[in-house]
Design a protein around this motif. Structure first.
Motif, short mmCIF file in Angstrom:
data_model
loop_
_atom_site.label_atom_id
_atom_site.label_comp_id
_atom_site.label_asym_id
_atom_site.label_seq_id
_atom_site.Cartn_x
_atom_site.Cartn_y
_atom_site.Cartn_z
N VAL A 103 4.97 30.24 -15.46
CA VAL A 103 3.92 29.24 -15.65
C VAL A 103 4.35 27.86 -15.16
CG1 VAL A 103 2.87 30.48 -17.57
CG2 VAL A 103 4.71 28.87 -18.03
N ARG A 104 5.66 27.65 -15.03
CA ARG A 104 6.16 26.35 -14.57
C ARG A 104 6.42 26.31 -13.07
NH1 ARG A 104 10.61 24.68 -19.26
NH2 ARG A 104 9.16 24.74 -21.03
N GLY A 105 6.03 27.39 -12.38
CA GLY A 105 6.22 27.40 -10.94
C GLY A 105 7.25 28.43 -10.51
N ALA A 106 7.82 28.23 -9.33
CA ALA A 106 8.77 29.17 -8.77
C ALA A 106 10.03 28.44 -8.31
CB ALA A 106 8.15 29.93 -7.59
N SER A 107 11.16 29.14 -8.38
CA SER A 107 12.43 28.56 -7.93
C SER A 107 13.40 29.69 -7.64
CB SER A 107 13.01 27.62 -8.99
OG SER A 107 13.22 28.32 -10.21
N PHE A 108 14.52 29.35 -6.98
CA PHE A 108 15.55 30.34 -6.73
C PHE A 108 16.89 29.63 -6.63
CE2 PHE A 108 14.30 28.91 -2.53
CZ PHE A 108 15.49 28.77 -1.86
N ALA A 109 17.97 30.39 -6.83
CA ALA A 109 19.31 29.84 -6.74
C ALA A 109 20.32 30.97 -6.55
CB ALA A 109 19.65 29.04 -7.99
#
Length: 256
Positions: free
Chosen positions: A63-69
């Motif tokens: 719900v807070r968006g998308a990210s990667f690491a």
């Protein structure tokens, strides 16, 4: 990247395509030779590996968006976890380590280590992941997150896939979906009411001892609006792990 966001990326793992459920097909006798052979193969592969060390790219959607690491991941049954969130320059953003009884949490923003007793809600508090450390370890190793007993049902889909269903010791509902070739495609875990808690999907199977190992694992917490994907770039199965690896004050990075 904030600490909470970084650890959420580190501890949840999923995306993209979800394997379609088994199509309506033939109900099989759970005690038949066909089903028992498939069950023995599945459980043999699920129990084959006790630990893992590797590098992974982990993507998160919610719900807070998308990210990667990029992450360093170390797992050992039944509930030992070490996950390091790495920055672009290779620096540690956050590290969570637990030996199954106590945990240590390192925050780059404070350069301090917090410690405490492990409890069922630890991963939810630290990274927003509604799993216990033991459940996380089992799912990433491609194993049932609850004890399995006598089969409740078995269904062979029109596409050849096999769905096996159990009721866990506390009333949990567990279903494993196996490809026609026997590879694990999906594990579904529901609570005693049948409400789905998590769906783990497995892809990119590569040869390993006792069959194959999935290098892409997807966890979907539908009711939480949370999905993630882990793509292992390098994986070492059943490595010899140094004593104290799962307590931060006793050992530094496992490297890799």
């Amino acid at each position: 990247m904030s600490l909470v966001r970084a650890l959420a990326v580190a501890l949840v793992l999923i995306v993209g395509c979800r394997t379609a459920p088994v199509s309506v097909g033939e109900t099989l006798d759970p005690g038949s030779a066909e089903v028992q052979a498939a069950l023995a193969t599945f459980l043999g592969q699920a129990r084959a590996h006790q630990s893992l060390r590797g590098n992974a790219r982990i993507a998160l959607e919610g719900v807070r968006g998308a990210s990667f690491a990029r992450h360093l991941v170390v797992l050992e049954r039944p509930a030992r976890v070490r996950m390091e969130v790495m920055g672009l320059a290779g620096q540690r953003i956050a590290v969570l380590a637990t030996d199954g009884q106590r945990f240590d949490l390192y925050r780059a923003e404070t350069a301090k280590v917090e410690s405490g007793l492990v409890h069922p809600g630890l991963l939810a508090e630290v990274g927003g992941v509604p799993l216990t450390p033991a459940e996380l370890v089992a799912l990433l190793l491609g194993a049932p997150p609850v004890q399995v007993g006598k089969l409740k049902s078995a269904v062979r889909g029109a596409d050849g896939r096999l769905a096996l269903t159990w009721t866990g010791p506390a009333g949990e509902q567990l279903t494993a979906i196996l490809a026609a070739e026997g590879q694990l495609q999906k594990l579904r875990l529901g609570d005693v009411s049948g409400t789905e808690r998590v769906v783990a999907s497995y892809a990119d199977h590569r040869p390993a001892e006792a069959g194959s190992f999935a290098h892409q694992v997807t966890l979907d917490f539908g009711s939480q609006g949370l999905r993630a994907e882990v793509n292992f770039r390098q994986v070492e199965l059943d490595p010899e792990l140094p004593e104290g690896l799962f307590r931060l004050q006793l050992v530094s990075s496992p490297g890799g």
